[in-house]
Design a protein around this motif. Sequence first.
Motif, PDB file in Angstrom:
ATOM      1  N   GLY A   1       0.788  -1.228   0.000  1.00  0.00           N
ATOM      2  CA  GLY A   1       0.000   0.000   0.000  1.00  0.00           C
ATOM      3  C   GLY A   1       0.815   1.271   0.000  1.00  0.00           C
ATOM      4  O   GLY A   1       0.262   2.365  -0.137  1.00  0.00           O
ATOM      5  N   THR A   2       2.148   1.150   0.132  1.00  0.00           N
ATOM      6  CA  THR A   2       2.996   2.348   0.115  1.00  0.00           C
ATOM      7  C   THR A   2       2.977   2.968  -1.280  1.00  0.00           C
ATOM      8  O   THR A   2       3.311   2.307  -2.253  1.00  0.00           O
ATOM      9  N   PRO A   3       2.584   4.248  -1.398  1.00  0.00           N
ATOM     10  CA  PRO A   3       2.570   4.876  -2.724  1.00  0.00           C
ATOM     11  C   PRO A   3       3.987   5.215  -3.197  1.00  0.00           C
ATOM     12  O   PRO A   3       4.836   5.621  -2.401  1.00  0.00           O
ATOM     13  N   THR A   4       4.216   5.052  -4.484  1.00  0.00           N
ATOM     14  CA  THR A   4       5.553   5.336  -5.045  1.00  0.00           C
ATOM     15  C   THR A   4       5.968   6.796  -4.869  1.00  0.00           C
ATOM     16  O   THR A   4       7.156   7.086  -4.863  1.00  0.00           O
ATOM     17  N   VAL A   5       4.981   7.675  -4.755  1.00  0.00           N
ATOM     18  CA  VAL A   5       5.304   9.101  -4.638  1.00  0.00           C
ATOM     19  C   VAL A   5       5.264   9.583  -3.196  1.00  0.00           C
ATOM     20  O   VAL A   5       5.402  10.786  -2.933  1.00  0.00           O
ATOM     21  N   GLY A   6       5.112   8.653  -2.261  1.00  0.00           N
ATOM     22  CA  GLY A   6       5.169   9.002  -0.853  1.00  0.00           C
ATOM     23  C   GLY A   6       3.921   9.719  -0.367  1.00  0.00           C
ATOM     24  O   GLY A   6       2.878   9.744  -1.033  1.00  0.00           O
ATOM     25  N   ASP A   7       4.050  10.279   0.846  1.00  0.00           N
ATOM     26  CA  ASP A   7       2.930  10.989   1.465  1.00  0.00           C
ATOM     27  C   ASP A   7       3.026  12.487   1.197  1.00  0.00           C
ATOM     28  O   ASP A   7       2.047  13.211   1.314  1.00  0.00           O
ATOM     29  N   ARG A   8       4.225  12.944   0.885  1.00  0.00           N
ATOM     30  CA  ARG A   8       4.475  14.357   0.551  1.00  0.00           C
ATOM     31  C   ARG A   8       5.340  14.328  -0.686  1.00  0.00           C
ATOM     32  O   ARG A   8       6.329  13.583  -0.737  1.00  0.00           O
ATOM     33  N   HIS A   9       5.004  15.123  -1.690  1.00  0.00           N
ATOM     34  CA  HIS A   9       5.794  15.092  -2.915  1.00  0.00           C
ATOM     35  C   HIS A   9       5.573  16.346  -3.749  1.00  0.00           C
ATOM     36  O   HIS A   9       4.561  17.024  -3.597  1.00  0.00           O
ATOM     37  N   GLU A  10       6.529  16.614  -4.629  1.00  0.00           N
ATOM     38  CA  GLU A  10       6.362  17.691  -5.592  1.00  0.00           C
ATOM     39  C   GLU A  10       5.422  17.211  -6.694  1.00  0.00           C
ATOM     40  O   GLU A  10       4.933  16.077  -6.657  1.00  0.00           O
ATOM     41  N   ALA A  11       5.128  18.067  -7.641  1.00  0.00           N
ATOM     42  CA  ALA A  11       4.227  17.706  -8.736  1.00  0.00           C
ATOM     43  C   ALA A  11       4.732  16.438  -9.415  1.00  0.00           C
ATOM     44  O   ALA A  11       5.935  16.278  -9.660  1.00  0.00           O
ATOM     45  N   VAL A  12       3.818  15.530  -9.715  1.00  0.00           N
ATOM     46  CA  VAL A  12       4.209  14.248 -10.316  1.00  0.00           C
ATOM     47  C   VAL A  12       4.341  14.417 -11.833  1.00  0.00           C
ATOM     48  O   VAL A  12       3.366  14.736 -12.513  1.00  0.00           O
ATOM     49  N   PRO A  13       5.543  14.240 -12.370  1.00  0.00           N
ATOM     50  CA  PRO A  13       5.711  14.375 -13.820  1.00  0.00           C
ATOM     51  C   PRO A  13       5.012  13.229 -14.565  1.00  0.00           C
ATOM     52  O   PRO A  13       4.756  12.166 -13.991  1.00  0.00           O
ATOM     53  N   ASP A  14       4.713  13.462 -15.808  1.00  0.00           N
ATOM     54  CA  ASP A  14       3.962  12.485 -16.611  1.00  0.00           C
ATOM     55  C   ASP A  14       4.658  11.118 -16.699  1.00  0.00           C
ATOM     56  O   ASP A  14       3.994  10.095 -16.855  1.00  0.00           O
ATOM     57  N   HIS A  15       5.982  11.126 -16.646  1.00  0.00           N
ATOM     58  CA  HIS A  15       6.696   9.858 -16.840  1.00  0.00           C
ATOM     59  C   HIS A  15       6.767   9.015 -15.572  1.00  0.00           C
ATOM     60  O   HIS A  15       7.366   7.932 -15.586  1.00  0.00           O
ATOM     61  N   VAL A  16       6.201   9.503 -14.469  1.00  0.00           N
ATOM     62  CA  VAL A  16       6.232   8.750 -13.213  1.00  0.00           C
ATOM     63  C   VAL A  16       4.830   8.219 -12.918  1.00  0.00           C
ATOM     64  O   VAL A  16       3.848   8.953 -13.006  1.00  0.00           O
ATOM     65  N   ASP A  17       4.766   6.936 -12.563  1.00  0.00           N
ATOM     66  CA  ASP A  17       3.496   6.285 -12.244  1.00  0.00           C
ATOM     67  C   ASP A  17       3.256   6.406 -10.738  1.00  0.00           C
ATOM     68  O   ASP A  17       4.027   5.867  -9.942  1.00  0.00           O
ATOM     69  N   ALA A  18       2.206   7.138 -10.354  1.00  0.00           N
ATOM     70  CA  ALA A  18       1.840   7.232  -8.934  1.00  0.00           C
ATOM     71  C   ALA A  18       0.964   6.026  -8.626  1.00  0.00           C
ATOM     72  O   ALA A  18      -0.199   5.964  -9.032  1.00  0.00           O
ATOM     73  N   THR A  19       1.523   5.057  -7.937  1.00  0.00           N
ATOM     74  CA  THR A  19       0.857   3.763  -7.754  1.00  0.00           C
ATOM     75  C   THR A  19       1.315   3.138  -6.449  1.00  0.00           C
ATOM     76  O   THR A  19       2.320   3.545  -5.871  1.00  0.00           O
ATOM     77  N   THR A  20       0.577   2.139  -6.001  1.00  0.00           N
ATOM     78  CA  THR A  20       1.044   1.323  -4.883  1.00  0.00           C
ATOM     79  C   THR A  20       1.602  -0.002  -5.398  1.00  0.00           C
ATOM     80  O   THR A  20       1.778  -0.940  -4.625  1.00  0.00           O
ATOM     81  N   GLY A  21       1.928  -0.018  -6.703  1.00  0.00           N
ATOM     82  CA  GLY A  21       2.501  -1.227  -7.296  1.00  0.00           C
ATOM     83  C   GLY A  21       1.461  -1.999  -8.076  1.00  0.00           C
ATOM     84  O   GLY A  21       0.275  -1.993  -7.727  1.00  0.00           O
TER      85      GLY A  21
END
Lengths: 131, 131
Positions: free
Chosen positions: B106-126
């Motif tokens: 359940g840990t999100p790849t972008v964490g709990d605090r993050h800068e803007a998510v660029p298009d090439h990064v998948d914000a997911t829990t896997g």
Amino acid sequence: MHNEPIALNQALATFDALWSPRIVTRVNDYDVRIAKVHGEHLWHAHDDTDEFFLVLEGELTIALREPEGERTVVLQQGAVFTVPRGTEHKPSAPAGAAILMFEPTGTPTVGDRHEAVPDHVDATTGHALGA
Amino acid sequence: MHNEPIALNQALATFDALWSPRIVTRVNDYDVRIAKVHGEHLWHAHDDTDEFFLVLEGELTIALREPEGERTVVLQQGAVFTVPRGTEHKPSAPAGAAILMFEPTGTPTVGDRHEAVPDHVDATTGHALGA
């Protein structure tokens, strides 16, 4: 002291003991352990935790006693496998291997239930790297 | 269905997406995830969990914002590193890499605090392997 990356091949070079894991880092209340193995470990089970194996070098065999019967899985270098909690298992490596394990801190190498511990197996919850 | 060993190189060959982890196995309530990475991820922090990295192929850089200031660690193939909970970090791999991570399910790849998510990064829990 800064937390620095650890090269696993260098960490493996710091010890020769077989079936005697070294803790390379911790992740929350889990250990990442590495071990050199050769020959047979012993039948044992961890009642309260799964146990993760990754083969770094060589080949690892794990015999498993499952409800359907006994079977053996073979992990080549670069393979992973998780032994479910409660499952009796016996790792072996006839030609030797180096492995990485992930399990809760304090997990004994011989599990909660096990056959007699042979002299060549270290019954431990893991040693500090370099200790 | 039997639980079988998974060869990480074969698992890596089943997908091309970058910064988009696949879950290869679970250990209690933790995931073992693998990812292909290239270029830059983003600054983020996991407030409640450490995050473990092992470099399977290539080289991974992790920038860290620590109380003493910012620094960068470089993990060659076969190196491990744990980012402590709460530490802002930004992984990158200018020449590409394949990595393995341990973290709570359940840990999100972008964490709990993050800068803007660029298009090439998948914000997911896997993602499930093969999905």
